[in-house]
Motif scaffolding. Structure first.
Motif: not given
Length: 846
Positions: A188-200, A367-381
């Motif tokens: 959840l925290v990762s998704c919050i970071h991703s969403s607010v960062n991508s917004e900006r 590996i990623a330049t920053d934690d906010s550049l990591v995106f994950t989903v539960p399965d490949i589908r």
């Protein structure tokens, strides 16, 4: 990382919790809700992040617990949450959302929406609202509010999706029961970071605006192992096609390359293979799945850097074009990734980590330049859901809204670990040219990873077949560049026979001598690395025994054609026998970490090298550790001190505990003997305290311990070391204090346990390589085995201030040069001063 012009260098958002209490009857269940809310706040409110929190509860009517501007510290928010009592009531989630819109998302209630700060609502519900969601949900979406829906106890999935923002894959969490809340905090925290960062970072509208001037070199590195599977591979292929359809692909714009990896990496096509978008898309659509048991990500990263982010691989790095890697992983790496990650950083590659299924998020973050550049989903589908998250960043890089920037401080760690190493290489005709070239390449990689110098590591290389030919001696070259240049130019002897025994005698009598550069008078360890592709035609037993009598520690690397019993006889120890599947780049590279570790540390004795050092232990003594875990911390320090040559003329040790405030247990000059110090350590008790002010503790040891008055020998140029142990994130600013220690040349090691923040540790450490993360406290007492070598042999290899404006950076017309906080040898995060606040800067040590 920051996308914001009106806040500090961390991420920022206004976050309102809406908690439906109707299903959480009972004290135990409500405690789990409180724990969940606390964990989310704790995870978000770290370092320089600027999150404001509000809480609304539903008990029939909405009830405000606190507003966005009620509290100004994390401790106040946590205290309120933990002191709440259970209140029941009916579920009117729609009414609660409407209440938040009109009573919380306003300037008077502390909302910073007008300043461009993202607005976030986290709804905790059973998804069975008695009043419907449609009206408030529509209003929220039109108001550009990010809504996360967390459902428990068989929540109505359709209702949750109606509340949540897009993409639903990262905004909807549906749990079977309340006990699972703890498990989703990280995601959840990762998704919050991703969403607010991508917004900006830029919205999808801007994706249509790519111009001919925008450019990037993007390599997609795709997991082709059995972790992915044939059916799932088609999903990744479609994802790639959809992403590329939205980008301005072309020879002068965005170039694309594709590499697939499993046991070994393989190039599908290079950056300059196809000049048009249509041709690239056709090539991607033809991608096929090969499979493989292993997923050697470390090997693949090295391969990409050496073969794709180069001029011959089609890269335009020399022209200042951004270099981008998009890693797509379906499982953890089968090999060590550390050297590959370092190679990426040294090549200034912008790295993204996309993961599904069993992919390791911690590995992707490394590996990623920053934690906010990591995106994950539960399965490949669900991989298609990542498209909208990834695209704004790729566009931002291509449009130079997101740029790499050098850190203002660059640090280097060197090991005072003298050793003389001779490589003895099979140059016989039976080996074959391709195998010989692979050996040369391998030796080059080993030398690249050693600290070469007259007072550090010396290397020599010799070939043998029926005779021995020294290529250069231990005292011939004192720089990596010179030694590597000669290795690369080597031509095989092409001898018809292989006399390994006589070659070993030659090395002992002619290469490990004072005239050849061996530093016998200094007691420098002698190491021999034999690389052979066949069985010897002469006897090796006696020469091998003579090597051991002469304290020459031999490593034996043999191909399948070599005799394994012979290799074991030659090697100093059976653990120093290496048998790669074949002498080819990939198998040799995969064994590199296992060979390098003993090559760097083996001395032939268990003694620790005696030298002078001043070491301060700075221990987290807060409630983050707790009384139950503190014995592990005490044992860790005791075991480490036991292994050190403690004495007023050798290694001096001091110890400080801290929580809200620091307390000196003993100074560098308090104890003259190890036994007195160990007696104090056995009596050591946890300080205790709810706060953790790491910044003030760092300033305290700098001012009171790394000084002559504190017993330091800093004026005598004795190495100064700090070992910081943290079990949680800092409550105060720490960068300035960490930088001051770096500039002083203090070598700060960081050990993290429990909830310690990895990025924070990397910022504080003298160099990111000096960070050690432990899964739990019980493993701490074993850590000294890893730490003793670097603690007693590492020194600062230099601290260099780097001007912020560098050649090859975006031209002045792109935007103003931002100011930046100084981070020691880690990611530098700069807040833009431009009008749109869309500048993002990353930097790292090279």
């Amino acid at each position: 990382m920051s996308f914001f012009k009106d806040v500090r260098n961390g991420a920022a958002a206004d976050i309102v919790f809406l908690v439906d209490s109707s299903w959480s009857a009972g004290k135990d269940r409500f405690l789990l809700v409180q724990e969940f809310l606390s964990d989310v706040v704790e995870s978000l409110a770290v370092g320089d992040n600027d999150f404001h929190f509000a809480l609304v509860r539903l008990n029939g009517n909405p009830h405000t617990e606190f507003l966005l501007n009620t509290y100004h510290t994390k401790q106040e928010v946590l205290s309120h949450i933990l002191n709440m009592s259970y209140i029941g009531g009916s579920s009117h989630t729609g009414k609660g959302l409407e209440y938040i819109i009109h009573s919380h998302l306003t300037e008077a209630s502390g909302s910073r929406a007008a300043a461009g700060v993202p607005q976030v609502i986290i709804v905790l519900t059973d998804g069975q609202s008695e009043d419907g969601f449609a009206l408030p949900s529509a209003e929220l979406k039109s108001a550009d509010v990010n809504v996360f829906a967390v459902g428990v106890e068989d929540a109505d999935e359709r209702a949750l999706r109606e509340i949540a923002s897009e993409p639903l894959s990262m905004h909807v969490f549906n749990l079977e029961n309340v006990t699972s809340l703890h498990d989703i905090v990280g995601n959840l925290v990762s998704c919050i970071h991703s969403s607010v960062n991508s917004e900006r970072a830029g919205d999808t509208e801007s994706l249509k605006d790519i111009t001919a001037q925008d450019s990037a070199d993007i390599v997609f590195l795709i997991d082709d192992s059995d972790n992915t599977g044939s059916a799932n591979f088609a999903v990744i292929r479609d994802f790639l096609v959809n992403v590329l359809e939205r980008l301005s692909v072309g020879n002068q714009q965005i170039r694309v390359g594709v590499v697939q990896y499993s046991d070994e990496p393989r190039t599908i096509f290079s950056l300059d293979a196809y000049p048009s978008k249509a041709m690239v898309l056709d090539a991607v659509k033809r991608l096929g799945f090969a499979g493989g048991e292993l997923a050697n990500i470390g090997l693949a990263l090295d391969f990409v850097v050496e073969n794709h982010f180069t001029r011959t691989g089609g890269s335009r790095a020399e022209e200042g074009v951004p270099q981008v890697l998009v890693l797509i992983s379906a499982g953890p790496s089968s090999d060590e990734i550390r050297d590959g990650v370092l190679a990426l950083k040294q090549a200034s590659v912008f790295s993204f980590g996309l993961g599904a299924q069993a992919a390791s998020r911690a590995e992707l973050q490394h590996i990623a330049t920053d934690d906010s550049l990591v995106f994950t989903v539960p399965d490949i589908r669900s991989f298609g859901d990542l498209q909208e998250q990834l695209l704004p960043y790729l566009v931002g890089v291509a449009q130079r809204h997101i740029v790499l920037q050098p850190p203002t401080i660059v640090t280097q760690v060197m090991e005072v670990n003298k050793r003389d190493i001779v490589f003895l290489v099979d140059g016989s005709s039976s080996l074959g040219q391709s195998n010989f070239n692979a050996i040369k390449d391998f030796i080059t990689k080993v030398i690249q990873r050693l600290e070469i110098g007259q007072d550090l590591v010396q290397v020599s290389v010799a070939q043998y077949a029926d005779t021995v030919k020294p290529e250069f001696y231990l005292n011939t070259y004192h720089t990596k560049r010179d030694a590597i240049a000669v290795v690369k130019r080597m031509k095989a002897l092409e001898g018809s026979a292989l006399y390994t025994g006589s070659a070993l005698d030659f090395v002992r009598n002619n290469l490990f001598t004072s005239s050849a550069g061996h530093r016998a008078a200094e007691g420098v360890p002698k190491l021999l690395v034999l690389m052979t592709g066949g069985k010897s035609l002469d006897e090796v037993s006696q020469p091998a025994q003579e090597l051991k009598r002469g304290s020459i520690m031999a490593f034996a690397v043999g191909s399948r054609a070599a005799d394994e019993d012979e290799l074991k006889e030659i090697a100093f120890d059976s653990s120093l026998v290496f048998t790669p599947a074949e002498f080819r780049p990939a198998p040799l590279l995969s064994m590199l970490p296992n060979l390098l570790a003993p090559l760097r540390t083996l001395t032939g004795t268990t003694e620790v090298h005696v030298n002078k050092r001043d070491i301060i232990f700075l221990l987290d003594g807060s409630d983050n550790v707790g009384k139950n875990n503190f014995p592990y911390v005490r044992d860790f320090v005791t075991n480490l001190v036991n292994s050190l040559d403690v004495g007023s003329d050798n290694i001096r040790v001091g110890l400080v505990q801290f929580s809200d405030t620091p307390v000196t247990e003993f100074s560098l000059d308090t104890y003259q003997t190890k036994s007195e110090m160990l007696a104090h350590l056995r009596r050591l008790q946890l300080k205790g305290g709810s706060g953790l002010n790491t910044g003030s503790a760092l300033s305290y040891v700098h001012a009171n311990h790394f000084t002559e008055a504190g017993g330091s020998r800093i004026q005598e140029r004795v190495p100064q070391l700090l070992l910081l142990l943290l079990a949680g994130p800092s409550d105060d600013a720490y960068l300035q204090a960490a930088n001051a220690l770096v500039r002083e040349g203090v070598l700060t090691f960081c050990v993290g346990a429990s909830r310690a923040d990895k990025a924070e540790l990397e910022h504080i450490a003298f160099n990111p390589s000096l960070v050690y993360l432990m899964g739990d406290f019980s493993s701490l007492p074993d850590l000294p085995q890893q730490l003793i070598q670097p603690l007693t042999t590492y020194i600062s290899g230099g601290v260099q201030e780097v001007p912020l404006t560098q050649p090859g950076k975006p031209p002045a017309s792109v935007g103003p040069s931002p100011s930046s906080d100084v981070l020691p040898a880690a990611v530098t995060n700069a807040t833009p001063e431009g009008k749109d606040g869309k500048w993002v800067h990353f930097g790292w040590t090279s």
